[in-house]
Scaffold this motif. Structure first.
Motif, PDB file in Angstrom:
ATOM      1  N   ASN A  81       0.815  -1.229   0.000  1.00 15.56           N
ATOM      2  CA  ASN A  81       0.000   0.000   0.000  1.00 15.56           C
ATOM      3  C   ASN A  81       0.843   1.271   0.000  1.00 15.56           C
ATOM      4  OD1 ASN A  81      -2.562  -1.290   0.070  1.00 15.56           O
ATOM      5  ND2 ASN A  81      -2.308  -1.688   2.245  1.00 15.56           N
ATOM      6  N   ARG A  82       2.160   1.094  -0.082  1.00 13.61           N
ATOM      7  CA  ARG A  82       3.101   2.235  -0.166  1.00 13.61           C
ATOM      8  C   ARG A  82       2.926   3.208   1.002  1.00 13.61           C
ATOM      9  NH1 ARG A  82       1.500   0.899  -5.305  1.00 13.61           N
ATOM     10  NH2 ARG A  82       3.179   0.519  -6.816  1.00 13.61           N
ATOM     11  N   HIS A  83       2.760   2.683   2.181  1.00 13.24           N
ATOM     12  CA  HIS A  83       2.606   3.523   3.364  1.00 13.24           C
ATOM     13  C   HIS A  83       3.881   4.304   3.679  1.00 13.24           C
ATOM     14  CE1 HIS A  83      -0.872   0.768   4.909  1.00 13.24           C
ATOM     15  NE2 HIS A  83      -1.271   1.633   3.992  1.00 13.24           N
ATOM     16  N   PHE A  84       5.006   3.787   3.237  1.00 14.51           N
ATOM     17  CA  PHE A  84       6.273   4.476   3.498  1.00 14.51           C
ATOM     18  C   PHE A  84       6.272   5.878   2.897  1.00 14.51           C
ATOM     19  CE2 PHE A  84      10.526   5.570   1.846  1.00 14.51           C
ATOM     20  CZ  PHE A  84      11.211   5.684   3.037  1.00 14.51           C
ATOM     21  N   TYR A  85       5.698   6.013   1.709  1.00 13.69           N
ATOM     22  CA  TYR A  85       5.681   7.324   1.053  1.00 13.69           C
ATOM     23  C   TYR A  85       4.773   8.306   1.793  1.00 13.69           C
ATOM     24  CZ  TYR A  85       7.885   4.614  -2.644  1.00 13.69           C
ATOM     25  OH  TYR A  85       8.727   3.791  -3.357  1.00 13.69           O
ATOM     26  N   ASP A  86       3.696   7.782   2.385  1.00 15.35           N
ATOM     27  CA  ASP A  86       2.839   8.643   3.217  1.00 15.35           C
ATOM     28  C   ASP A  86       3.627   9.202   4.401  1.00 15.35           C
ATOM     29  OD1 ASP A  86       0.757   8.071   1.563  1.00 15.35           O
ATOM     30  OD2 ASP A  86      -0.225   6.649   2.899  1.00 15.35           O
ATOM     31  N   LEU A  87       4.425   8.328   5.010  1.00 20.74           N
ATOM     32  CA  LEU A  87       5.193   8.755   6.183  1.00 20.74           C
ATOM     33  C   LEU A  87       6.283   9.756   5.797  1.00 20.74           C
ATOM     34  CD1 LEU A  87       5.547   5.403   8.169  1.00 20.74           C
ATOM     35  CD2 LEU A  87       3.894   7.237   8.475  1.00 20.74           C
ATOM     36  N   VAL A  88       6.873   9.568   4.627  1.00 21.53           N
ATOM     37  CA  VAL A  88       7.890  10.525   4.175  1.00 21.53           C
ATOM     38  C   VAL A  88       7.265  11.901   3.989  1.00 21.53           C
ATOM     39  CG1 VAL A  88       9.410  11.140   2.255  1.00 21.53           C
ATOM     40  CG2 VAL A  88       9.390   8.800   3.121  1.00 21.53           C
ATOM     41  N   LEU A  89       6.096  11.927   3.357  1.00 24.18           N
ATOM     42  CA  LEU A  89       5.417  13.205   3.143  1.00 24.18           C
ATOM     43  C   LEU A  89       5.028  13.850   4.468  1.00 24.18           C
ATOM     44  CD1 LEU A  89       4.126  15.279   1.258  1.00 24.18           C
ATOM     45  CD2 LEU A  89       2.068  13.855   1.199  1.00 24.18           C
ATOM     46  N   SER A  90       4.469  13.054   5.397  1.00 22.03           N
ATOM     47  CA  SER A  90       4.074  13.613   6.687  1.00 22.03           C
ATOM     48  C   SER A  90       5.295  14.082   7.480  1.00 22.03           C
ATOM     49  CB  SER A  90       3.294  12.581   7.499  1.00 22.03           C
ATOM     50  OG  SER A  90       4.120  11.488   7.858  1.00 22.03           O
ATOM     51  N   PHE A  92       8.019  15.295   6.160  1.00 24.48           N
ATOM     52  CA  PHE A  92       8.424  16.565   5.551  1.00 24.48           C
ATOM     53  C   PHE A  92       7.586  17.713   6.115  1.00 24.48           C
ATOM     54  CE2 PHE A  92       7.806  19.764   2.203  1.00 24.48           C
ATOM     55  CZ  PHE A  92       9.138  20.163   2.005  1.00 24.48           C
ATOM     56  N   VAL A  93       6.292  17.450   6.293  1.00 19.78           N
ATOM     57  CA  VAL A  93       5.412  18.464   6.894  1.00 19.78           C
ATOM     58  C   VAL A  93       5.846  18.750   8.333  1.00 19.78           C
ATOM     59  CG1 VAL A  93       3.038  18.952   7.635  1.00 19.78           C
ATOM     60  CG2 VAL A  93       3.465  17.869   5.430  1.00 19.78           C
ATOM     61  N   ASN A  94       6.213  17.696   9.067  1.00 20.67           N
ATOM     62  CA  ASN A  94       6.640  17.875  10.453  1.00 20.67           C
ATOM     63  C   ASN A  94       7.927  18.682  10.558  1.00 20.67           C
ATOM     64  OD1 ASN A  94       4.469  16.471  11.390  1.00 20.67           O
ATOM     65  ND2 ASN A  94       5.575  14.575  11.776  1.00 20.67           N
ATOM     66  N   ILE A  95       8.810  18.532   9.572  1.00 17.94           N
ATOM     67  CA  ILE A  95      10.053  19.316   9.582  1.00 17.94           C
ATOM     68  C   ILE A  95       9.747  20.803   9.396  1.00 17.94           C
ATOM     69  CG2 ILE A  95      12.185  19.774   8.297  1.00 17.94           C
ATOM     70  CD1 ILE A  95      12.364  16.781   7.748  1.00 17.94           C
ATOM     71  N   ILE A 102      -0.259  19.871  15.919  1.00 15.29           N
ATOM     72  CA  ILE A 102      -1.232  19.248  15.023  1.00 15.29           C
ATOM     73  C   ILE A 102      -0.523  18.439  13.942  1.00 15.29           C
ATOM     74  CG2 ILE A 102      -3.137  19.672  13.420  1.00 15.29           C
ATOM     75  CD1 ILE A 102      -3.788  20.255  16.324  1.00 15.29           C
ATOM     76  N   ALA A 103       0.634  18.922  13.487  1.00 15.75           N
ATOM     77  CA  ALA A 103       1.382  18.198  12.453  1.00 15.75           C
ATOM     78  C   ALA A 103       1.846  16.840  12.968  1.00 15.75           C
ATOM     79  CB  ALA A 103       2.577  19.039  12.001  1.00 15.75           C
ATOM     80  N   TRP A 104       2.302  16.790  14.209  1.00 15.51           N
ATOM     81  CA  TRP A 104       2.753  15.523  14.790  1.00 15.51           C
ATOM     82  C   TRP A 104       1.571  14.609  15.073  1.00 15.51           C
ATOM     83  CZ3 TRP A 104       7.834  14.706  14.636  1.00 15.51           C
ATOM     84  CH2 TRP A 104       8.683  15.839  14.517  1.00 15.51           C
ATOM     85  N   LEU A 105       0.450  15.193  15.481  1.00 13.69           N
ATOM     86  CA  LEU A 105      -0.753  14.398  15.699  1.00 13.69           C
ATOM     87  C   LEU A 105      -1.238  13.787  14.385  1.00 13.69           C
ATOM     88  CD1 LEU A 105      -3.053  13.468  17.565  1.00 13.69           C
ATOM     89  CD2 LEU A 105      -4.215  15.617  17.058  1.00 13.69           C
ATOM     90  N   MET A 106      -1.108  14.557  13.296  1.00 16.99           N
ATOM     91  CA  MET A 106      -1.516  14.067  11.984  1.00 16.99           C
ATOM     92  C   MET A 106      -0.729  12.815  11.612  1.00 16.99           C
ATOM     93  SD  MET A 106      -0.917  15.780   8.243  1.00 16.99           S
ATOM     94  CE  MET A 106       0.822  15.346   8.396  1.00 16.99           C
ATOM     95  N   GLN A 107       0.574  12.830  11.867  1.00 15.32           N
ATOM     96  CA  GLN A 107       1.390  11.665  11.541  1.00 15.32           C
ATOM     97  C   GLN A 107       0.992  10.454  12.379  1.00 15.32           C
ATOM     98  OE1 GLN A 107       5.695  11.278  12.641  1.00 15.32           O
ATOM     99  NE2 GLN A 107       6.003  11.344  10.424  1.00 15.32           N
ATOM    100  N   SER A 108       0.694  10.681  13.657  1.00 17.75           N
ATOM    101  CA  SER A 108       0.269   9.590  14.520  1.00 17.75           C
ATOM    102  C   SER A 108      -1.037   8.976  14.030  1.00 17.75           C
ATOM    103  CB  SER A 108       0.116  10.098  15.960  1.00 17.75           C
ATOM    104  OG  SER A 108      -0.374   9.085  16.803  1.00 17.75           O
TER     105      SER A 108
END
Length: 331
Positions: A81-90, A92-95, A102-108
Motif C-alpha cells: 500500500n506504499r505507506h512508506f511514502y505517506d510517512l515521508v510526506l508527513s 516533511f510536513v513535520n520538519i 497538530i502536524a505531529w498528531l496528523m502523523q500519529s
C-alpha cells in the motif's frame, strides 16, 4: 523568532538523519532474506517489535517462533500500500511545521490508519481474528521507531481491535456522502454573493416590537411611555412566504449603488419601519446610517409594502415596529 524556527528546523532534520542511519545500521547488522518484492531482515536484537521500512521487513529471530505468516502478511500490506511514502510526506510536513503539535498528531493518526488497513488485509487472508489479536497483545511490548516506519505494535490496540469487528461501509452508503458535495458547494457560493449575504445577515438580526401607535385615534404615546410599553406581540409579523421568501425578495430586488461600489463603500444599514394591520410598510427610517447605502436600503424596504402578514396581540392585528439590518458587502 526566526533563529528559533531555524534551530528547530535543523534539529528536526538531524533527528531524521539519525533515524535513517539507525535503519541502515540495523539492516547491515541483520541477515537479509530477499524475496520478489521485499526483503526480510532478521535481527539478533530482540528489543524491536516487527516493523517495515520502505521495502524491508525487520523481524527478530524470536518472531519465527510466533505465527510468522501473519506477521509477514501484515508488514507486506504496508509495503504493497506504499505507506512508506505517506510517512515521508508527513515527516516533511513535520520538519517545516515542527512547532505545530497538530502536524505531529496528523502523523500519529496516519500511522493508525495504516494499521487499520494492514489489519484488514490480515483478516481478509483468512486469519482468525482472535488469534491475530492475541498476537498483537503479545507484541505490544518492544521498541518502536518514532517516524518513517510502520510498527506492528503501533499504539491504539483497543481501537484497532474495535475496527476489526466493524462492518465495512457499503458503496451505496459512501455514495450518499457524495451527494452532499454539490449542495455544500452551492451553499458556499450563494453565501459569498453580496446580495444573499445581505439577506441572511438581515434576517438573523431582526427585532420586532408592538408599536404604541393607536391607529383608531391617530395618537401616539410619549417617548418615555413608548419605551416602557414596547413588547413582543403574541404573534410576530411575517413576510408572506416566510424568511426564505424575504431573503429571495431582497436578493432579486436589491441593487448595489454604483457610486458606493466604485468607492468600495461597505457596511450595515439598520432600517426601522412599521407594519400596519393591513400589511403595509410605513414610517421607514434609518436608525444606523452608512452614507451612500441608505437610499437603497430604504427603497428595498418600501418595496415590501403589502407583502406582510401583520402581528397579532390578543387576537387582534396590531401595528408592529420591525428593525431590519441590511448588510452591503463587496466581493
Amino acid at each position: 523568532m526566526l533563529w528559533i524556527y531555524i534551530t528547530g528546523l535543523i534539529v528536526s532534520v538531524l533527528w531524521i538523519v539519525f533515524t535513517i542511519s539507525r535503519f541502515y545500521i540495523l539492516a547491515s547488522s541483520g541477515n537479509a532474506e530477499k524475496h520478489d518484492d521485499y526483503t526480510i531482515v532478521w535481527l539478533d536484537d530482540t528489543r524491536f517489535a516487527p516493523f517495515s521500512w520502505w521495502k524491508n521487513i525487520f523481524m527478530t529471530k524470536e518472531d519465527k517462533e510466533d505465527d510468522l505468516r501473519i506477521i509477514e502478511i501484515h508488514e507486506r500490506a504496508h509495503i504493497e500500500n506504499r505507506h512508506f511514502y505517506d510517512l515521508v510526506l508527513s515527516q516533511f510536513v513535520n520538519i517545516i511545521l515542527w512547532y505545530n503539535p497538530i502536524a505531529w498528531l496528523m502523523q500519529s493518526e496516519l500511522k493508525a490508519v495504516h494499521e487499520y488497513e494492514a489489519d484488514q488485509q490480515v483478516l481478509s487472508s483468512g486469519c482468525n481474528p482472535r488469534d491475530y489479536q492475541f498476537l498483537l497483545i503479545k507484541k505490544a511490548v518492544g521498541q518502536r521507531f518514532p517516524s518513517l516506519a510502520n510498527s506492528l505494535n503501533h499504539s491504539k490496540l483497543k481501537k484497532r481491535m474495535t475496527m476489526m469487528y466493524s462492518k465495512k461501509t457499503s458503496t451505496a452508503r459512501k455514495a450518499r456522502v457524495l451527494t452532499l458535495v454539490p449542495a455544500a458547494v452551492l451553499a458556499l457560493a450563494f453565501i459569498n454573493v453580496p446580495v444573499v449575504s445581505t439577506a441572511i445577515n438581515g434576517v438573523s438580526a431582526t427585532t420586532v416590537s408592538v408599536s404604541t401607535t393607536d391607529d383608531s385615534k391617530g395618537t401616539q404615546n410619549s417617548a418615555s411611555e413608548q419605551k416602557a410599553e414596547n413588547k413582543l406581540p403574541d404573534k410576530l409579523p411575517e413576510f408572506k412566504g416566510g424568511d426564505m421568501a424575504m431573503m429571495k425578495f431582497i436578493m432579486e430586488n436589491i441593487h448595489y449603488p454604483k457610486e458606493a461600489e466604485k468607492a468600495k463603500i461597505q457596511g450595515r444599514v439598520t432600517v426601522n419601519f412599521k407594519i400596519t394591520p393591513d400589511g403595509s410598510v410605513t414610517d421607514v427610517e434609518v436608525m444606523k446610517s452608512v452614507p451612500g447605502l441608505d437610499e437603497e436600503a430604504i427603497r428595498v424596504v418600501k418595496s415590501m409594502d403589502k407583502m406582510w402578514i401583520p402581528g397579532y396581540e390578543n387576537g387582534k392585528a396590531v401595528t408592529c415596529t420591525y428593525t431590519l439590518p441590511v448588510s452591503f458587502k463587496l466581493k
